[in-house]
Design an enzyme around this catalytic site. Structure first.
Site, PDB file in Angstrom:
ATOM      1  CG  ASP A  17     -18.716   3.402  37.013  1.00 14.19           C
ATOM      2  OD1 ASP A  17     -18.320   3.062  38.138  1.00 14.19           O
ATOM      3  OD2 ASP A  17     -18.088   4.166  36.259  1.00 14.19           O
ATOM      4  CE  LYS A  74     -16.290   7.132  39.936  1.00 19.89           C
ATOM      5  NZ  LYS A  74     -15.087   6.336  40.201  1.00 19.89           N
ATOM      6  N   GLY A 146     -13.610   6.323  30.971  1.00 19.53           N
ATOM      7  CA  GLY A 146     -14.519   6.863  29.961  1.00 19.53           C
ATOM      8  C   GLY A 146     -14.048   6.692  28.535  1.00 19.53           C
ATOM      9  N   GLY A 209     -11.030   2.261  31.564  1.00 21.85           N
ATOM     10  CA  GLY A 209     -10.934   1.827  30.165  1.00 21.85           C
ATOM     11  C   GLY A 209     -11.234   0.363  29.926  1.00 21.85           C
TER      12      GLY A 209
END
Ligand code: PLP
Length: 291
Positions: A17, A74, A146, A209
């Protein structure tokens, strides 16, 4: 029938990301196989409580112009117009993502209507197969984006693996296959394909995660084809070194000596939040958006 060719090329890789072109350049230099262009990383979206939509095409375009690796972006679940816009922008892949606020709580995008390949999240085999049947070229675990807590991603891949073993073992008659397919709202052909292959017919990445080289290697050892790393990298004190280490760990996931080397002296990692603490504070688990 399944549009999986392009996604196969990402196998064994790390998708990172990034929220700026500078971060995208760092990701490419560190060996990422693709970047996910976002306005905000999931850790920040989680805190915001706001509606999260597709990013501004301007920032995605900026990132596309600065790197030579594939760029993903996204769209909200069910938001076929955001997908039309990103296809017109010529992004390399679209992630129909639960990390954004769903636009349609019942229907996902009809991904066969598009040329651009899609990746979708899944928590179990039925969900993965529904997405593939809609045209997804790639699946990823939903995990819990996140958080920096890998346990949900582990849960999802273990569930998918277990359910694949179970259908192989238990669905021996045509009628069993048809019943299962009906229950899961997918064609029996797709179920047969999974039984024959012993795995999903598309690449299956880990996501949600993953924050350390050891997390990435764990997901690879559990049978994932590659990993997405979101909040972990650019929430750490030395993103460049960590990014490189996660790429190395994903490649050499079966080599503990290498894993030791790349796990050493990485500085401060993402502090994150445990799944338990979200549940206690009655926060929303992104993976439980939908059903
Ligand atoms: N994820 C999200 C965010 C959803 O909104 C939905 C359903 O609307 C799903 C997953 C589940 O879709 P399905 O029941 O086809 O697996």
């Amino acid at each position: 029938k399944v549009k999986t060719g392009l996604a196969q090329m990402l196998k064994g890789g790390v998708i990172m990301d990034v929220v700026t072109a500078e971060q995208a350049v760092i990701a490419e230099r560190a060996g990422a196989c693709a970047v996910m262009a976002l306005e905000r990383i999931p850790a920040d979206m989680r805190k915001s409580g706001q509606v999260c939509r597709m990013s501004d095409p301007k920032m995605i375009k900026d990132i596309m112009s600065k790197v030579s690796i594939p760029v993903m972006a996204k769209v909200r679940i069910g938001h076929s117009v955001e997908a039309q816009i990103l296809e017109a922008l010529e992004v390399d892949y679209i992630d129909e993502s639960e990390v954004l606020t769903p636009a349609d709580w019942t229907h996902h995008i009809k991904k066969h209507d598009f040329k651009v390949p899609f990746v979708c999240g899944a928590k179990d085999l039925g969900e993965a197969l529904r997405r593939i049947n809609e045209g997804a070229a790639m699946i990823r675990t939903k995990g819990e984006a996140g958080t920096g807590d890998v346990s949900e991603a582990v849960k999802h891949i273990e569930k998918i693996n277990k359910e694949i073993s179970e259908i192989k073992e238990k669905l021996t008659e045509e009628l069993d296959i048809e019943n299962y397919a009906y229950e899961q709202r997918i064609p029996a052909e797709l179920v047969k394909q999974v039984i024959e292959l012993g795995k999903l017919p598309v690449v299956n990445f880990a996501a949600g995660g993953i924050a350390t080289p050891a997390d990435a290697a764990l997901m690879m050892q559990l049978g994932c084809d590659g990993v997405f790393v979101g909040s972990g990298i650019f929430k750490a004190s030395n993103p460049e070194k960590l990014a490189r280490a996660i790429v190395q760990a994903t490649t050499h996931y079966q080599d503990p000596k290498k894993l030791l080397e790349v796990s050493t002296d990485l500085g401060d990692l993402m502090a994150g939040m445990t799944i338990e603490s979200i549940d206690k504070s009655k926060g929303t688990r992104l993976s439980q958006i939908g059903w």
